[in-house]
Design an enzyme around this catalytic site. Structure first.
Site, PDB file in Angstrom:
ATOM      1  N   LYS A   1      -6.702  -5.028  -3.243  1.00  0.00           N
ATOM      2  CA  LYS A   1      -7.399  -5.604  -2.083  1.00  0.00           C
ATOM      3  C   LYS A   1      -8.418  -4.613  -1.536  1.00  0.00           C
ATOM      4  CE  LYS A   1      -3.675  -4.222   1.131  1.00  0.00           C
ATOM      5  NZ  LYS A   1      -4.427  -3.478   2.140  1.00  0.00           N
TER       6      LYS A   1
ATOM      7  N   ASP B   1       0.788  -1.239   0.000  1.00  0.00           N
ATOM      8  CA  ASP B   1       0.000   0.000   0.000  1.00  0.00           C
ATOM      9  C   ASP B   1       0.820   1.288   0.000  1.00  0.00           C
ATOM     10  OD1 ASP B   1      -1.909  -1.930   0.225  1.00  0.00           O
ATOM     11  OD2 ASP B   1      -2.751  -1.241   2.113  1.00  0.00           O
TER      12      ASP B   1
ATOM     13  N   ILE C   1       3.113   0.303   4.370  1.00  0.00           N
ATOM     14  CA  ILE C   1       2.384   1.052   5.384  1.00  0.00           C
ATOM     15  C   ILE C   1       0.909   0.623   5.417  1.00  0.00           C
ATOM     16  CG2 ILE C   1       3.849   3.100   5.355  1.00  0.00           C
ATOM     17  CD1 ILE C   1       2.049   4.355   3.309  1.00  0.00           C
ATOM     18  N   THR C   2       0.348   0.760   6.630  1.00  0.00           N
ATOM     19  CA  THR C   2       0.979   1.151   7.874  1.00  0.00           C
ATOM     20  C   THR C   2       1.327  -0.107   8.664  1.00  0.00           C
ATOM     21  OG1 THR C   2      -1.136   1.373   9.041  1.00  0.00           O
ATOM     22  CG2 THR C   2      -0.275   3.319   7.970  1.00  0.00           C
ATOM     23  N   THR C   3       2.397   0.027   9.487  1.00  0.00           N
ATOM     24  CA  THR C   3       2.911  -1.114  10.231  1.00  0.00           C
ATOM     25  C   THR C   3       1.830  -1.812  11.019  1.00  0.00           C
ATOM     26  OG1 THR C   3       4.805   0.357  10.603  1.00  0.00           O
ATOM     27  CG2 THR C   3       4.865  -1.822  11.660  1.00  0.00           C
ATOM     28  N   ASP C   4       1.030  -1.036  11.724  1.00  0.00           N
ATOM     29  CA  ASP C   4       0.084  -1.589  12.692  1.00  0.00           C
ATOM     30  C   ASP C   4      -1.239  -2.022  12.069  1.00  0.00           C
ATOM     31  OD1 ASP C   4      -0.137   1.170  12.166  1.00  0.00           O
ATOM     32  OD2 ASP C   4      -1.393   1.484  13.914  1.00  0.00           O
TER      33      ASP C   4
ATOM     34  N   CYS D   1      -2.329  -2.472   7.852  1.00  0.00           N
ATOM     35  CA  CYS D   1      -2.293  -3.365   6.687  1.00  0.00           C
ATOM     36  C   CYS D   1      -1.095  -4.307   6.683  1.00  0.00           C
ATOM     37  CB  CYS D   1      -2.325  -2.536   5.408  1.00  0.00           C
ATOM     38  SG  CYS D   1      -3.879  -1.630   5.203  1.00  0.00           S
TER      39      CYS D   1
END
Length: 464
Positions: free
Chosen positions: A134, A28, A162-165, A167
């Site tokens: 997606k 993303d 991104i983002t780590t927390d 996707c």
């Protein structure tokens, strides 16, 4: 061949790291998530931190392409008729002011085919590299990613993006449950909150690596036998390793051009102009405006040298969720003069309002970073440190307002994080000139306990 990672060397013993079984997934890296006018920007988050992984990802991407490893890209987005958009996801996006499907500066928000939905040019897919579109946070739901991976014989996945927390983490969890061996590259990911980024990394490493491992781009490239990263390119100008000496106090300051950034603190209308927040409190904004010509010269010198420029704005979210009660009530200000109240330039100190913007004389240009900060310091609750680290910055030149509050706080934060700092004295100002002089004295006391000071002419001479 193994990558130095936590909590174990990746991949696990008995597995191999080679093009036949390992793929890079870039998640993303779209304008909607890390560009101006996109989905994340419309939500009021600072996109500068989300742009920090671009260069580390590019280094890994270039190496994987050169060595023949498969590369896969993902894009989150919905059909133009929104038939694949769940009602709750649509409703949530509307509550934060970035309704999916609504019109924005980058086209319809998170809609396939719109400009904001596209992957940023720096990381654009090459012909033959699969792009997985997606509709959700994870990359496996309602996509053919699993089929693509298994057809290619992939067992190991290197995760970036991104983002780590959100996707990235969702994709890693889904991949782990499907039996893939995963590693997340910490400097190739970012989150809207540095705390969320750190927490997401820690979750991966728990219980012996419950979802896989965490490494850095450098560790991965070293395992692949790749050379160290080339000298950085900033603002489109390639650096040659030039180092100059600035006549400064308490002694000369060595300035490595390619590793130095100029940080312009809070040159905002709310603080600088008549009718702004500062003026309504009875302050003489003319004192601050008198220092704008020197700030313009500093910017011109930095831009000419190709240095990174960072602008900060003290700003809060429209819902004030990042505004501590102590800050709201400090000063015992009457209604109409508090943060969030409606003023002559819009709501006071609220991101996106006219008064919150930077004055025209020193406004950012394309390629320069803008950091929204909820506090006085530029490092608290922002991604500034991660951004500077990703770009190889070690030295900082500070300008801005006010000297004794936001500028000095930011400089002290930077000093504690190991940056070599210099305050450009004629490009910073205070409503109270005596406080400015006292702040300057504090900074260079005890042999430069916080850093150096010099004027703009000294910077121009050094960079000439």
């Amino acid at each position: 061949m193994a990558v130095q990672a936590e909590p174990y060397c990746w991949p696990f013993p008995g597995s191999r790291l080679e093009p036949s079984n390992t793929a890079l997934i870039i998640i993303d890296m779209q304008i909607d998530f890390c560009g101006k006018g996109g989905y994340v920007d419309l939500m009021g988050y600072d996109t500068a931190a989300l742009a920090a992984p671009i260069q580390p990802i590019k280094r890994v991407l270039d190496a994987f392409r050169r060595l023949g490893f498969p590369v896969i890209h993902t894009r989150e987005g919905h059909r133009p008729d929104l038939s694949d958009l769940p009602a709750n996801k649509k409703w949530r996006s509307e509550q934060i002011g970035a309704g999916i499907g609504s019109k924005g500066p980058a086209g319809r928000v998170l809609v396939r085919g719109e400009p904001g939905w596209e992957i940023i040019p720096e990381l654009a897919p090459l012909p033959g590299e699969p792009v997985i579109d997606k509709p959700g946070k994870g990359s496996f739901l309602a996509t053919d990613l699993d089929l693509v991976l298994r057809t290619k014989g992939i067992q190991n996945i290197v995760l970036t993006g991104i983002t780590t927390d959100v996707c990235v983490h969702t994709t890693m969890r889904d991949a782990n449950d499907r039996g893939y061996e995963c590693v997340l590259l910490a400097d190739c990911c970012a989150a809207t909150s540095p705390a969320n980024h750190a927490a997401a990394l820690q979750m991966i490493k728990m219980q012996g690596g419950v979802f896989g491992a965490v490494a850095t781009s450098g560790a991965l490239l070293a395992a692949l036998g790749e050379p160290a990263p080339e000298k950085p390119v900033m603002n489109g100008v390639a650096k040659l390793g030039r180092e100059v000496e600035v006549e400064a106090l308490p002694y000369p300051y060595n300035l490595p051009v390619e590793h130095t950034a100029v940080v312009m603190i809070d040159f905002q209308r709310d603080f600088m102009l008549e009718g702004g927040f500062g003026a309504t409190l009875g302050n003489d904004v003319g004192i601050l405006k008198a220092y704008l010509p020197a700030a313009q010269r500093l910017l011109a010198a930095a831009r000419s040298a190709g240095m990174l420029v960072v602008h900060t704005l003290e700003a809060h979210k429209p819902d004030l969720s990042d505004l501590p009660p102590s800050k709201l009530h400090r000063g015992n200000l009457p209604p109409g003069l508090r943060i969030g109240d409606e003023g002559s330039m819009g709501r006071i100190l609220i991101a996106g309002e006219h008064g919150n913007g930077i004055v025209d004389e020193v406004a950012p240009i394309q390629g320069e970073l803008a950091i929204h900060k909820p506090g006085k310091g530029a490092f608290w609750a922002t991604g500034l440190h991660e951004t500077l680290q990703a770009r190889g910055i070690t030295h900082l030149l500070f300008a801005g307002v006010t000297t004794e509050v936001c500028v000095q706080t930011s400089m002290r934060e930077a000093n504690d994080r190991g940056y070599e700092c210099l305050l450009v004295t004629d490009a910073t100002a205070s409503y109270f000139p005596a406080f400015k002089e006292q702040a300057i004295a504090m900074i260079r006391a005890q042999g430069g306990i916080v850093g150096w000071t010099a004027d703009t002419a000294a910077i121009e001479t050094a960079l000439a």
